[in-house]
Scaffold this motif. Structure first.
Motif, short mmCIF file in Angstrom:
data_model
loop_
_atom_site.label_atom_id
_atom_site.label_comp_id
_atom_site.label_asym_id
_atom_site.label_seq_id
_atom_site.Cartn_x
_atom_site.Cartn_y
_atom_site.Cartn_z
N LYS A 292 -2.55 9.94 10.15
CA LYS A 292 -3.16 8.68 9.72
C LYS A 292 -3.16 8.62 8.19
CE LYS A 292 -4.20 7.75 13.98
NZ LYS A 292 -5.47 7.81 14.70
N SER A 293 -3.35 7.44 7.65
CA SER A 293 -3.57 7.30 6.22
C SER A 293 -4.99 7.75 5.89
CB SER A 293 -3.36 5.84 5.82
OG SER A 293 -3.75 5.64 4.47
N ASN A 294 -5.22 8.20 4.64
CA ASN A 294 -6.58 8.62 4.29
C ASN A 294 -7.52 7.43 4.04
OD1 ASN A 294 -5.59 7.80 1.86
ND2 ASN A 294 -6.12 9.64 0.72
N ALA B 104 5.17 5.21 5.60
CA ALA B 104 4.46 4.82 6.83
C ALA B 104 5.16 5.42 8.05
CB ALA B 104 4.39 3.30 6.93
N ASN B 105 6.49 5.35 8.06
CA ASN B 105 7.25 5.92 9.18
C ASN B 105 7.07 7.43 9.26
OD1 ASN B 105 8.56 3.67 10.47
ND2 ASN B 105 9.87 3.48 8.66
N THR B 106 7.07 8.10 8.10
CA THR B 106 6.90 9.56 8.07
C THR B 106 5.53 9.95 8.62
OG1 THR B 106 8.36 9.68 6.15
CG2 THR B 106 6.96 11.59 6.57
N LEU B 107 4.50 9.23 8.19
CA LEU B 107 3.15 9.49 8.71
C LEU B 107 3.11 9.30 10.22
CD1 LEU B 107 0.71 7.68 6.20
CD2 LEU B 107 0.92 10.16 6.55
N ALA B 108 3.69 8.19 10.66
CA ALA B 108 3.63 7.85 12.09
C ALA B 108 4.36 8.91 12.92
CB ALA B 108 4.22 6.46 12.33
N LYS B 109 5.54 9.33 12.44
CA LYS B 109 6.33 10.33 13.19
C LYS B 109 5.57 11.65 13.30
CE LYS B 109 11.04 8.77 12.50
NZ LYS B 109 12.10 8.76 11.50
N ALA B 110 4.79 11.97 12.25
CA ALA B 110 4.02 13.21 12.25
C ALA B 110 2.69 13.06 13.00
CB ALA B 110 3.76 13.66 10.81
N LEU C 123 -8.13 -4.02 10.91
CA LEU C 123 -7.84 -3.01 9.90
C LEU C 123 -7.89 -1.61 10.53
CD1 LEU C 123 -7.33 -2.98 6.78
CD2 LEU C 123 -9.76 -2.46 6.51
N THR C 124 -6.89 -0.78 10.21
CA THR C 124 -6.82 0.56 10.82
C THR C 124 -6.15 1.53 9.85
OG1 THR C 124 -5.78 1.85 12.60
CG2 THR C 124 -4.67 -0.17 11.98
N ASP C 125 -6.38 2.82 10.07
CA ASP C 125 -5.69 3.84 9.27
C ASP C 125 -4.41 4.32 9.96
OD1 ASP C 125 -6.78 5.24 11.35
OD2 ASP C 125 -8.00 6.59 10.11
N ASP C 126 -4.06 3.68 11.08
CA ASP C 126 -2.92 4.14 11.88
C ASP C 126 -1.63 3.42 11.45
OD1 ASP C 126 -1.09 4.92 13.75
OD2 ASP C 126 -2.41 4.61 15.48
N PRO C 127 -0.67 4.18 10.89
CA PRO C 127 0.57 3.54 10.41
C PRO C 127 1.38 2.90 11.53
CG PRO C 127 0.79 5.94 10.39
CD PRO C 127 -0.65 5.64 10.69
N LYS C 128 1.12 3.28 12.79
CA LYS C 128 1.86 2.65 13.90
C LYS C 128 1.61 1.15 13.94
CE LYS C 128 2.27 6.55 17.09
NZ LYS C 128 1.02 7.36 17.18
N ALA C 129 0.46 0.73 13.43
CA ALA C 129 0.12 -0.71 13.46
C ALA C 129 1.18 -1.54 12.76
CB ALA C 129 -1.25 -0.93 12.83
N ALA D 22 0.83 -1.21 0.00
CA ALA D 22 0.00 0.00 0.00
C ALA D 22 0.86 1.26 0.00
CB ALA D 22 -0.94 0.00 1.20
N MET D 23 2.00 1.22 0.66
CA MET D 23 2.94 2.36 0.63
C MET D 23 4.32 1.86 1.05
SD MET D 23 1.81 4.50 4.06
CE MET D 23 0.08 4.62 3.58
N SER D 24 5.33 2.71 0.84
CA SER D 24 6.67 2.35 1.30
C SER D 24 6.71 2.44 2.82
CB SER D 24 7.70 3.31 0.70
OG SER D 24 7.54 4.60 1.27
N MET D 25 7.62 1.72 3.45
CA MET D 25 7.77 1.86 4.90
C MET D 25 8.28 3.26 5.24
SD MET D 25 6.54 -0.51 6.74
CE MET D 25 7.22 0.03 8.31
#
Lengths: 346, 346
Positions: free
Chosen positions: A195-197, A186-192, A208-214, A180-183
């Motif tokens: 969530k994913s849209n 995912a890491n950039t989203l999580a650090k900020a 299933l979740t929109d939270d990249p921390k998962a 679905a995306m590069s890690m």
């Protein structure tokens, strides 16, 4: 975001890699490819390659090692990395593949037992400019990132692929993950704390979740295509595992050693005899795409990878954005190796 | 749904195509590939190929025409269809590509100026069983189906692709559209009065909707990946247009004539020297995928294309499902040509 001059970034990379013991031409090749992606605005797959290589010198990477051509035929080569850095192997793969494809029409070069090559598209852009139609597919043997379609447990790395082809102007260069995306993303989203849209991650428990921390916390993500079209990304991810096995590399194996493999497929356009037609058809198609009515919220419809290339060209004169954390990482590597730091404007 | 015996379907296709004037080996090749996909449960890309060919005999297709090899090198061939049916061109492409790949390691054969080949995966399954790693990418020059990512106007056909590779057991054969779905699937949904489970269509006015009638009525659909990952399907769709131009075919052109093009890329696994390793790694990966915890509502996680192959094998003994409307279409074609109809159990 801090900004560095393009030439300063090239100079920095060259000095750092030379200090690590890389040959002059390898240092330039690695730096130029890392700088292309960085200049294109991708913080996760650009200059970070320099720091990644620095961190592995003395363990997975030996700058003095050369990749070894294990097998060779008119249209193929198999390379074992043997402790050479990923981009050093890539340079040899490009040399072999383009030479062979000019002779036979197409060539495939697979590399096993090497290290991360960061943004794939950078390596293909020059090939497409020369008139090649190129694909590059990469795999990482140990990361547990993407689940198969229908499942919740990670079985694949983010297995990226890139495609590039000539047009009448700049080549089209597209570069994407079959997850679905590069890690990196995912890491950039999580650090900020973002969530994913769309919900494209699974928790360890399989929710299933929109939270990249998962996924960072040992869960997984959907294949490319997400919840709607994940069977397509799944097929592409598995294809890349199969090519890895073909090259004698390890398919995804969390119990194994972390190695990278990649396969480069290049087709020589001139072999088909009518590059004028290609240019005229590409001219017509790119004009039509640019004239497409955009969706609400979209300024204009772009070609695949066009934003990256446009920004990369602009950054060459206006300077290259480097995220604070990346700048710190690069300069920590420089300090460890006794290399003058990369100077940035705030 | 009506059901026919597998051998009766083969016999029917052979008789119909022979009556149309196809050579014996072409009739069998076309029928067997159409029957494979039909037996796999795909009503839109299986036996309908027989009726599609019948309807074009006398206009786009001449059963007596042979495709012409326009250019040839050690690893490539360019074929002009010249009024030969798509699968007849495909048969020649497979012969050339596999022979060349065994010699050089890889081959690419592009075909322009031909007709519909229906389900792509059928053609690749035998190649993967022989030890080839294969890709097939097809384009239709006139259909307006898929928009570029970010846009609402159709610029592409549904441009399908298939990939296939050997394992230790059945090969993996995946076959999918680089648009959100095939037009066959959109038409099937629309006829049943059903919606997509996600909004992947645009009305002519550019409004996103889950109603497949929108694309049929002159709107568009999203690229593969849908709303989340559409830039990936877009890149793949454009890649297929570029390969079409490379082959001297027309990129999508609503003002032009309807022609099909396709490109076959085959890699000979033995060239890389260790098919035992491929089989052992594929054994490990397929076991791991099958052991993955399924998502709620999913019975078990399958390999890409596994459901189709499993059903195709079952249908060979238990009979092949053929939708009422498809059976009527096939038997109308048979009646026009004075061929005994296909007998089905209700």
């Amino acid at each position: 975001m801090p900004r560095v001059q393009y030439n300063d970034l090239i100079d920095f990379g060259y000095r750092l890699l030379s200090k690590l013991g890389f040959a002059e031409d390898d240092s330039l090749y690695i730096t130029e490819n890392a700088a292309f992606t960085q200049a294109g605005g991708v913080q996760t797959h650009g200059a970070v390659l320099l720091a990644n290589i620095e961190s592995q010198c003395g363990s997975s990477i030996d700058p003095k090692h050369r990749p070894k051509v294990e097998r060779e035929q008119a249209g193929m080569a198999l390379i074992d990395g043997q402790g050479a850095a990923g981009p050093v192997c890539m340079r040899l793969a490009v040399e072999l593949a383009t030479r062979k494809a000019r002779e036979t029409g197409v060539a495939v070069v697979s590399v096993r037992n090497t290290t991360w090559i960061a943004g794939l598209g950078a390596y293909l852009a020059p090939l497409a400019r020369e008139g090649f139609f190129a694909q590059l597919l990469a795999q990482s043997s140990k990361c547990l990132d993407a689940a198969p379609a229908g499942g919740v447990d990670a079985c694949f790395s983010t297995n990226p692929m890139a495609i590039a082809f000539p047009t009448d102007a700049d080549p089209v260069v597209a570069d994407f993950s079959t997850a679905a995306m590069s890690m990196g993303k995912a890491n950039t989203l999580a650090k900020a704390g973002r969530k994913s849209n769309q919900p494209v991650f699974f928790t360890k428990a399989g929710e299933l979740t929109d939270d990249p921390k998962a996924v960072i916390d040992g869960g997984a993500m959907l294949p490319a295509g997400g919840d709607f079209d994940g069977h397509k990304g799944y097929a592409l991810a598995f294809w890349i595992e199969a090519l890895t096995a073909m090259a004698g590399g390890s398919c995804n194996n969390p119990a194994g050693e972390q190695r990278q493999s990649f396969t480069l497929i290049v087709i020589w356009g001139e072999a088909f005899g009518n590059m004028d037609w290609v240019r005229s058809e590409m001219h017509r198609m790119t004009a039509r795409i640019h004239a497409t009515r955009p969706r609400p919220g979209v300024k204009s419809v772009r070609l695949p990878g066009e934003r990256l290339q446009t920004q990369a060209a602009r950054s060459r004169t206006e300077g290259v954005d480097i995220a604070d954390s990346l700048l710190a990482t690069l300069n920590a590597a420089a300090e460890r190796r006794g290399v003058k730091p990369l100077a940035a404007e705030a």
